[in-house]
Design a protein around this motif. Structure first.
Motif, PDB file in Angstrom:
ATOM      1  N   THR A 140       0.822  -1.206   0.000  1.00 41.83           N
ATOM      2  CA  THR A 140       0.000   0.000   0.000  1.00 41.83           C
ATOM      3  C   THR A 140       0.857   1.257   0.000  1.00 41.83           C
ATOM      4  O   THR A 140       0.607   2.204  -0.759  1.00 41.83           O
ATOM      5  CB  THR A 140      -0.945  -0.006   1.212  1.00 41.83           C
ATOM      6  N   LYS A 141       1.879   1.302   0.828  1.00 47.49           N
ATOM      7  CA  LYS A 141       2.747   2.478   0.892  1.00 47.49           C
ATOM      8  C   LYS A 141       3.441   2.734  -0.443  1.00 47.49           C
ATOM      9  O   LYS A 141       3.499   3.873  -0.914  1.00 47.49           O
ATOM     10  CB  LYS A 141       3.774   2.307   2.015  1.00 47.49           C
ATOM     11  N   GLN A 142       3.976   1.669  -1.053  1.00 54.40           N
ATOM     12  CA  GLN A 142       4.674   1.848  -2.327  1.00 54.40           C
ATOM     13  C   GLN A 142       3.714   2.254  -3.436  1.00 54.40           C
ATOM     14  O   GLN A 142       4.029   3.119  -4.276  1.00 54.40           O
ATOM     15  CB  GLN A 142       5.415   0.565  -2.703  1.00 54.40           C
ATOM     16  N   LEU A 143       2.544   1.670  -3.469  1.00 54.14           N
ATOM     17  CA  LEU A 143       1.576   1.974  -4.523  1.00 54.14           C
ATOM     18  C   LEU A 143       1.074   3.403  -4.419  1.00 54.14           C
ATOM     19  O   LEU A 143       0.956   4.112  -5.420  1.00 54.14           O
ATOM     20  CB  LEU A 143       0.404   0.994  -4.445  1.00 54.14           C
ATOM     21  N   LEU A 144       0.761   3.844  -3.214  1.00 58.29           N
ATOM     22  CA  LEU A 144       0.269   5.210  -3.031  1.00 58.29           C
ATOM     23  C   LEU A 144       1.351   6.231  -3.366  1.00 58.29           C
ATOM     24  O   LEU A 144       1.078   7.269  -3.997  1.00 58.29           O
ATOM     25  CB  LEU A 144      -0.218   5.401  -1.594  1.00 58.29           C
ATOM     26  N   ALA A 145       2.581   5.941  -2.989  1.00 59.86           N
ATOM     27  CA  ALA A 145       3.685   6.853  -3.298  1.00 59.86           C
ATOM     28  C   ALA A 145       3.885   7.003  -4.801  1.00 59.86           C
ATOM     29  O   ALA A 145       4.355   8.037  -5.280  1.00 59.86           O
ATOM     30  CB  ALA A 145       4.968   6.354  -2.640  1.00 59.86           C
ATOM     31  N   ALA A 146       3.495   5.963  -5.556  1.00 58.22           N
ATOM     32  CA  ALA A 146       3.655   5.981  -7.011  1.00 58.22           C
ATOM     33  C   ALA A 146       2.418   6.521  -7.725  1.00 58.22           C
ATOM     34  O   ALA A 146       2.373   6.542  -8.958  1.00 58.22           O
ATOM     35  CB  ALA A 146       3.976   4.580  -7.517  1.00 58.22           C
ATOM     36  N   GLY A 147       1.401   6.950  -6.958  1.00 55.77           N
ATOM     37  CA  GLY A 147       0.234   7.570  -7.569  1.00 55.77           C
ATOM     38  C   GLY A 147      -0.932   6.661  -7.862  1.00 55.77           C
ATOM     39  O   GLY A 147      -1.875   7.057  -8.559  1.00 55.77           O
ATOM     40  N   ASN A 148      -0.907   5.444  -7.339  1.00 58.54           N
ATOM     41  CA  ASN A 148      -2.020   4.521  -7.538  1.00 58.54           C
ATOM     42  C   ASN A 148      -3.134   4.804  -6.527  1.00 58.54           C
ATOM     43  O   ASN A 148      -2.942   5.500  -5.529  1.00 58.54           O
ATOM     44  CB  ASN A 148      -1.544   3.078  -7.379  1.00 58.54           C
ATOM     45  N   THR A 149      -4.295   4.205  -6.791  1.00 58.64           N
ATOM     46  CA  THR A 149      -5.416   4.252  -5.859  1.00 58.64           C
ATOM     47  C   THR A 149      -5.504   2.909  -5.149  1.00 58.64           C
ATOM     48  O   THR A 149      -5.411   1.860  -5.798  1.00 58.64           O
ATOM     49  CB  THR A 149      -6.734   4.525  -6.600  1.00 58.64           C
ATOM     50  N   VAL A 150      -5.648   2.924  -3.837  1.00 59.79           N
ATOM     51  CA  VAL A 150      -5.709   1.694  -3.057  1.00 59.79           C
ATOM     52  C   VAL A 150      -6.949   1.707  -2.164  1.00 59.79           C
ATOM     53  O   VAL A 150      -7.190   2.680  -1.452  1.00 59.79           O
ATOM     54  CB  VAL A 150      -4.452   1.497  -2.180  1.00 59.79           C
ATOM     55  N   ILE A 151      -7.711   0.629  -2.232  1.00 60.30           N
ATOM     56  CA  ILE A 151      -8.763   0.364  -1.253  1.00 60.30           C
ATOM     57  C   ILE A 151      -8.255  -0.772  -0.395  1.00 60.30           C
ATOM     58  O   ILE A 151      -7.981  -1.872  -0.898  1.00 60.30           O
ATOM     59  CB  ILE A 151     -10.093  -0.049  -1.901  1.00 60.30           C
ATOM     60  N   GLY A 152      -8.044  -0.510   0.886  1.00 67.36           N
ATOM     61  CA  GLY A 152      -7.506  -1.529   1.781  1.00 67.36           C
ATOM     62  C   GLY A 152      -8.549  -2.018   2.751  1.00 67.36           C
ATOM     63  O   GLY A 152      -9.436  -1.255   3.168  1.00 67.36           O
ATOM     64  N   THR A 153      -8.478  -3.284   3.111  1.00 69.90           N
ATOM     65  CA  THR A 153      -9.367  -3.792   4.149  1.00 69.90           C
ATOM     66  C   THR A 153      -8.568  -3.994   5.431  1.00 69.90           C
ATOM     67  O   THR A 153      -7.397  -4.391   5.401  1.00 69.90           O
ATOM     68  CB  THR A 153     -10.048  -5.114   3.762  1.00 69.90           C
ATOM     69  N   VAL A 154      -9.209  -3.684   6.548  1.00 71.47           N
ATOM     70  CA  VAL A 154      -8.584  -3.812   7.854  1.00 71.47           C
ATOM     71  C   VAL A 154      -9.633  -4.244   8.864  1.00 71.47           C
ATOM     72  O   VAL A 154     -10.836  -4.120   8.624  1.00 71.47           O
ATOM     73  CB  VAL A 154      -7.967  -2.473   8.344  1.00 71.47           C
ATOM     74  N   ARG A 155      -9.172  -4.725   9.984  1.00 73.61           N
ATOM     75  CA  ARG A 155     -10.067  -4.955  11.118  1.00 73.61           C
ATOM     76  C   ARG A 155      -9.962  -3.816  12.126  1.00 73.61           C
ATOM     77  O   ARG A 155     -10.890  -3.574  12.888  1.00 73.61           O
ATOM     78  CB  ARG A 155      -9.741  -6.301  11.785  1.00 73.61           C
ATOM     79  N   ASN A 156      -8.827  -3.112  12.125  1.00 72.19           N
ATOM     80  CA  ASN A 156      -8.607  -2.008  13.061  1.00 72.19           C
ATOM     81  C   ASN A 156      -8.044  -0.813  12.297  1.00 72.19           C
ATOM     82  O   ASN A 156      -6.870  -0.788  11.929  1.00 72.19           O
ATOM     83  CB  ASN A 156      -7.642  -2.441  14.165  1.00 72.19           C
ATOM     84  N   ALA A 157      -8.884   0.192  12.063  1.00 74.53           N
ATOM     85  CA  ALA A 157      -8.483   1.347  11.266  1.00 74.53           C
ATOM     86  C   ALA A 157      -7.440   2.210  11.964  1.00 74.53           C
ATOM     87  O   ALA A 157      -6.738   2.989  11.306  1.00 74.53           O
ATOM     88  CB  ALA A 157      -9.706   2.185  10.933  1.00 74.53           C
ATOM     89  N   ALA A 158      -7.299   2.086  13.270  1.00 72.20           N
ATOM     90  CA  ALA A 158      -6.328   2.897  13.996  1.00 72.20           C
ATOM     91  C   ALA A 158      -4.907   2.656  13.499  1.00 72.20           C
ATOM     92  O   ALA A 158      -4.041   3.535  13.573  1.00 72.20           O
ATOM     93  CB  ALA A 158      -6.423   2.614  15.493  1.00 72.20           C
ATOM     94  N   LYS A 159      -4.654   1.450  12.969  1.00 73.58           N
ATOM     95  CA  LYS A 159      -3.308   1.101  12.527  1.00 73.58           C
ATOM     96  C   LYS A 159      -2.918   1.785  11.213  1.00 73.58           C
ATOM     97  O   LYS A 159      -1.741   1.766  10.837  1.00 73.58           O
ATOM     98  CB  LYS A 159      -3.181  -0.415  12.378  1.00 73.58           C
TER      99      LYS A 159
END
Length: 280
Positions: A20-39
């Motif tokens: 996610t970090k690498q993709l966003l830094a390169a200008g991509n769009t990411v939808i991530g799933t999590v159980r705890n959004a605080a992280k």
């Protein structure tokens, strides 16, 4: 690489977070799933336009279908699905509780299966897509004390290999990623260990204890480099069916598969002896 929209499960740690970090830094769009959004609060703050998240427990099949349906409607395309959510469970098969067995299969195997099944209609409609299934070289090589993890990874690899052939005519590629040991939370944080039985003291099933202890040396795999190789694979056409990451992992796998192949070759006469004779 052209900007793409990625749906990634389990982005709060490990490969999911690094991807996610690498993709966003390169200008991509990411939808991530999590159980705890605080992280992932830092990602939310840093990339308000290109990062969004959905709370999801991949053991909840109804929730999987609902999340995939929602993001499919919100985004013109979902170019890549990365099935990353999962964890390790260590202990002899007899030591595992029914609850532990059901939970890891629901997470590592069934969750991935349902995510893939849910995204396929969207990818068929848009006439392209790439599915990245995070497995392990433990999807080819089995060690004592890790039976249910291997059950999930051997299982998801068979599923993904079959699906790859089904969806190729729709311009959808499938890649099974088989990392070796890496310095992620998977190994040094999220791994779960069954309640030990005295009968298994000194048994090969307990060998994982040395592996999980950082004092015995850290895993050789670099999660950042592994994530980069995974991202690069999306531009390969056709999609590589399998991608092994880690020098020790690939050598160990070659050794095991070579022995397995040799064993099969020795059984050719035995196998043929069970056929009907020619003409019958």
């Amino acid at each position: 690489m052209m900007s793409k929209t990625w749906l990634i499960t389990g982005v709060s740690s490990g490969f999911g977070l690094e991807l996610t970090k690498q993709l966003l830094a390169a200008g991509n769009t990411v939808i991530g799933t999590v159980r705890n959004a605080a992280k992932i609060k830092d990602l939310i703050a840093q990339y308000p336009e290109t990062f969004s998240y959905e709370k999801l427990d991949v053991t909840d099949v109804t929730a999987i279908h609902n999340v995939v349906s929602k993001v499919s409607k919100e985004h013109a395309t979902i170019d890549v699905l990365v099935n990353n959510a999962g964890y390790g469970l260590f202990g002899a098969a007899e030591e595992l509780s029914d609850e532990e067995v059901n939970k890891i299969l629901s997470t590592d195997l069934l969750g991935s299966i349902q995510m893939i099944r849910s995204i396929l209609p969207k990818m068929r409609e848009q006439k392209h897509g790439r599915i990245i299934q995070i497995s392990s070289y433990g999807g080819q090589v089995a060690f004592p004390g890790n039976s249910m993890y291997h059950a999930s990874k051997f299982g998801i690899e068979g599923f993904a290999e079959s699906v790859a052939q089904e969806v190729a005519p729709f311009n959808i590629g499938v890649t099974i990623v088989e990392p070796g040991g890496a310095r992620t939370e998977f190994r040094y944080g999220s791994a779960q260990v069954a309640k030990a039985m005295p009968a298994y003291k000194g048994n090969p099933a307990r060998s994982f204890e040395k592996m999980l202890a950082p004092a015995n040396g850290l895993a050789p795999g670099d999660p950042a480099r592994m994530a980069t190789r995974i991202i690069e694979s999306v531009d390969q056409n056709p999609a590589p069916l399998r991608m092994m990451l880690g020098s020790a992992a690939v050598q160990n796998t070659i050794d095991v598969l070579t022995k397995r192949l040799d064993d099969y070759k020795k059984q050719k006469d035995l196998a043929a002896s069970t056929d009907f004779p020619d003409g019958e």
